[in-house]
Design a protein around this motif. Sequence first.
Motif, PDB file in Angstrom:
ATOM      1  N   TYR A   1      45.726  45.247  30.742  1.00  0.00           N
ATOM      2  CA  TYR A   1      45.616  44.301  31.851  1.00  0.00           C
ATOM      3  C   TYR A   1      44.599  43.197  31.543  1.00  0.00           C
ATOM      4  N   ASP A   2      44.922  41.982  31.973  1.00  0.00           N
ATOM      5  CA  ASP A   2      44.015  40.850  31.804  1.00  0.00           C
ATOM      6  C   ASP A   2      43.054  40.832  32.996  1.00  0.00           C
ATOM      7  N   LEU A   3      41.957  41.555  32.880  1.00  0.00           N
ATOM      8  CA  LEU A   3      41.005  41.682  33.988  1.00  0.00           C
ATOM      9  C   LEU A   3      40.288  40.370  34.276  1.00  0.00           C
ATOM     10  N   ARG A   4      40.202  39.505  33.281  1.00  0.00           N
ATOM     11  CA  ARG A   4      39.527  38.218  33.462  1.00  0.00           C
ATOM     12  C   ARG A   4      40.069  37.465  34.668  1.00  0.00           C
ATOM     13  N   ASN A   5      41.368  37.465  34.812  1.00  0.00           N
ATOM     14  CA  ASN A   5      41.972  36.655  35.860  1.00  0.00           C
ATOM     15  C   ASN A   5      41.755  37.215  37.257  1.00  0.00           C
ATOM     16  N   LEU A   6      41.312  38.450  37.374  1.00  0.00           N
ATOM     17  CA  LEU A   6      40.947  38.974  38.687  1.00  0.00           C
ATOM     18  C   LEU A   6      39.762  38.225  39.265  1.00  0.00           C
ATOM     19  N   PHE A   7      38.826  37.846  38.415  1.00  0.00           N
ATOM     20  CA  PHE A   7      37.560  37.289  38.877  1.00  0.00           C
ATOM     21  C   PHE A   7      37.575  35.761  38.959  1.00  0.00           C
ATOM     22  N   ILE A   8      38.448  35.123  38.171  1.00  0.00           N
ATOM     23  CA  ILE A   8      38.561  33.669  38.257  1.00  0.00           C
ATOM     24  C   ILE A   8      39.305  33.315  39.539  1.00  0.00           C
ATOM     25  N   GLY A   9      38.679  32.520  40.380  1.00  0.00           N
ATOM     26  CA  GLY A   9      39.271  32.176  41.663  1.00  0.00           C
ATOM     27  C   GLY A   9      38.975  33.164  42.771  1.00  0.00           C
ATOM     28  N   ALA A  10      38.216  34.216  42.492  1.00  0.00           N
ATOM     29  CA  ALA A  10      37.918  35.233  43.507  1.00  0.00           C
ATOM     30  C   ALA A  10      36.709  34.875  44.360  1.00  0.00           C
ATOM     31  N   GLU A  11      36.021  33.796  44.035  1.00  0.00           N
ATOM     32  CA  GLU A  11      34.909  33.267  44.827  1.00  0.00           C
ATOM     33  C   GLU A  11      33.790  34.296  45.042  1.00  0.00           C
ATOM     34  N   GLY A  12      33.549  35.107  44.014  1.00  0.00           N
ATOM     35  CA  GLY A  12      32.437  36.057  44.081  1.00  0.00           C
ATOM     36  C   GLY A  12      32.675  37.242  44.980  1.00  0.00           C
ATOM     37  N   THR A  13      33.914  37.482  45.404  1.00  0.00           N
ATOM     38  CA  THR A  13      34.190  38.601  46.304  1.00  0.00           C
ATOM     39  C   THR A  13      34.453  39.908  45.564  1.00  0.00           C
ATOM     40  N   LEU A  14      34.656  39.842  44.251  1.00  0.00           N
ATOM     41  CA  LEU A  14      34.926  41.045  43.462  1.00  0.00           C
ATOM     42  C   LEU A  14      33.813  41.359  42.470  1.00  0.00           C
ATOM     43  N   GLY A  15      32.963  40.404  42.194  1.00  0.00           N
ATOM     44  CA  GLY A  15      31.887  40.565  41.233  1.00  0.00           C
ATOM     45  C   GLY A  15      31.243  39.221  40.975  1.00  0.00           C
TER      46      GLY A  15
ATOM     47  N   LEU B   1      34.518  28.533  37.643  1.00  0.00           N
ATOM     48  CA  LEU B   1      35.445  29.629  37.406  1.00  0.00           C
ATOM     49  C   LEU B   1      35.691  30.448  38.669  1.00  0.00           C
ATOM     50  N   SER B   2      34.655  30.638  39.461  1.00  0.00           N
ATOM     51  CA  SER B   2      34.802  31.432  40.684  1.00  0.00           C
ATOM     52  C   SER B   2      35.742  30.770  41.678  1.00  0.00           C
ATOM     53  N   THR B   3      35.813  29.433  41.638  1.00  0.00           N
ATOM     54  CA  THR B   3      36.706  28.712  42.536  1.00  0.00           C
ATOM     55  C   THR B   3      37.957  28.210  41.826  1.00  0.00           C
ATOM     56  N   ASN B   4      38.063  28.482  40.526  1.00  0.00           N
ATOM     57  CA  ASN B   4      39.181  27.986  39.720  1.00  0.00           C
ATOM     58  C   ASN B   4      39.333  26.479  39.900  1.00  0.00           C
ATOM     59  N   ALA B   5      38.265  25.752  39.603  1.00  0.00           N
ATOM     60  CA  ALA B   5      38.226  24.301  39.818  1.00  0.00           C
ATOM     61  C   ALA B   5      39.331  23.592  39.032  1.00  0.00           C
TER      62      ALA B   5
ATOM     63  N   ILE C   1      39.411  29.119  49.026  1.00  0.00           N
ATOM     64  CA  ILE C   1      39.669  29.555  50.401  1.00  0.00           C
ATOM     65  C   ILE C   1      38.370  29.640  51.207  1.00  0.00           C
ATOM     66  N   GLY C   2      37.366  30.317  50.653  1.00  0.00           N
ATOM     67  CA  GLY C   2      36.080  30.464  51.344  1.00  0.00           C
ATOM     68  C   GLY C   2      36.254  31.009  52.743  1.00  0.00           C
ATOM     69  N   VAL C   3      35.598  30.387  53.717  1.00  0.00           N
ATOM     70  CA  VAL C   3      35.824  30.716  55.127  1.00  0.00           C
ATOM     71  C   VAL C   3      36.701  29.660  55.800  1.00  0.00           C
ATOM     72  N   LEU C   4      36.770  28.474  55.208  1.00  0.00           N
ATOM     73  CA  LEU C   4      37.469  27.366  55.838  1.00  0.00           C
ATOM     74  C   LEU C   4      38.948  27.671  56.042  1.00  0.00           C
ATOM     75  N   LYS C   5      39.571  28.342  55.065  1.00  0.00           N
ATOM     76  CA  LYS C   5      41.008  28.619  55.144  1.00  0.00           C
ATOM     77  C   LYS C   5      41.304  30.118  55.164  1.00  0.00           C
ATOM     78  N   ARG C   6      40.269  30.909  55.343  1.00  0.00           N
ATOM     79  CA  ARG C   6      40.427  32.371  55.312  1.00  0.00           C
ATOM     80  C   ARG C   6      41.423  32.871  56.360  1.00  0.00           C
ATOM     81  N   ASP C   7      41.316  32.354  57.577  1.00  0.00           N
ATOM     82  CA  ASP C   7      42.154  32.864  58.658  1.00  0.00           C
ATOM     83  C   ASP C   7      43.602  32.431  58.521  1.00  0.00           C
ATOM     84  N   GLU C   8      43.843  31.312  57.819  1.00  0.00           N
ATOM     85  CA  GLU C   8      45.214  30.856  57.597  1.00  0.00           C
ATOM     86  C   GLU C   8      45.897  31.598  56.454  1.00  0.00           C
ATOM     87  N   LEU C   9      45.108  32.155  55.531  1.00  0.00           N
ATOM     88  CA  LEU C   9      45.671  32.715  54.304  1.00  0.00           C
ATOM     89  C   LEU C   9      46.730  33.789  54.559  1.00  0.00           C
ATOM     90  N   PRO C  10      46.501  34.771  55.446  1.00  0.00           N
ATOM     91  CA  PRO C  10      47.529  35.806  55.653  1.00  0.00           C
ATOM     92  C   PRO C  10      48.854  35.258  56.168  1.00  0.00           C
TER      93      PRO C  10
END
Length: 477
Positions: free
Chosen positions: A201-215, A156-160, A438-447
Amino acid sequence: MNIVQSKTSQSSLSPELIAKFRNIVGDKYAMTDPADIAPYTTEERDLFHGHSPLVLRPGSTAEVAAICKLASEHRIALVPQGGNTGLVGGQTPHNGEVVISMRRMDKIRDVDTASNTMTCEAGVILQVAQQRAAEVDRLFPLSLGAEGSCTIGGNLSTNAGGTTALAYGVAREMALGLEVVLADGRVLNGLSKLKKDNTGYDLRNLFIGAEGTLGIITAATLKLFPKPRAIETAYVGLKSPADALKLLSLSQNEAAGTLTSFELLSEISVDFSIRHGIDVRDPLESKHRWYVLMELSSPRDDARATLEAILAKGLEDGIVDDAVIAANLSQRQAFWKLRDEMSAAQKPEGGSIKHDISVPVAAVPDFIAEADAAVIKQIPGSRPVSFGHLGDGNIHYNVSQPIGGNTADFMNRWHEVNKVVFDIVLRLGGSISAEHGIGVLKRDELPDVKDKTAIALMRAFKAMLDPLGIMNPGKVL
């Protein structure tokens, strides 16, 4: 090769603070010995190497909350970790953070066949969740190569995504509710079984795919589905991705919603699996430029007749060159083993530069053709290795080093190759991360590839929920 180096180090934890963390989880579940910590700081592809002074293995949501509260009070950075199967470095403590391993939280709290739901803690292994659903004549359809070791929280954290996203969607679409511990130790209890809940608001979707950066996700209520009565699997040889796309369209028209997997495999990816896999062989008598592994799952016993009709039509129309349908479970498993070995089979071939991209389904043939030409022009002798989920436009576009080439020199061109591939992806309206995160591998490309307003909102959510920046810092943003 470690392609991401640590830039700064987390301040050393005092013995007194380590003792406080230890008191939360118990001596047995707080590790400080480097030998015990080592498995939590590296990952199977050997791309990322981290370090940590402390690994904590909480056994309850209350313990996770106490850890976060203490960490917030002392500004201690945390890295949540599930099965440590992530592919973008999101689960690695690059800068000496404390690791929170969720593997002990492995209880299935509830199975409700009337609601078709299952409530799992974050450390439940995906395969265990699949088996528990099968025991009550239900299906939990999320399926990926690491299902024997990855965890529900990590999924869920990575939205596999996985091999059944074509029919059932990605992890986000399989979760009805979450339980999440926030950075300050508060617990968001959203473990709802409701399919209809229109209360803001659907708060669930904030955390799915957030990779542990929000909670930290500690539990989830998952959707279950009817268990198929018939599953039929075919392995198909054809000339091109364009023909595979025609077969996909034919299959979707004829299968009436029962097409659950449609994997595109290049000749070289199949060759690698056969060459380096264990007990892997080509199901067809002759080689083909491209292959499709497709599967129909039906609540009735008509799947085989439907699959035979699809393949017969494909042969008649000149789309399909050859095909075989699995005669039994062992043959079906052999077909999937060939597919599942593809990632590991690239390792003996030397360095491999990875891409997990998606483009509109209709654009897949153009993407592969353009990317192949661009990569080979950039690095003569390099070997594109394409395979993935054609049904949802997600291709694992990997590039193996030239035969006899220098691995270190090749891997040092990782971001250079990424740029060439990503430019084509973006021009075709695609995404640089389809299912790995995204992790760190694609972090710098994301913006550079994400809508500027979206990036601003993401940063605002991060600042609101994690004002001290202690939740998996340096990942995603």
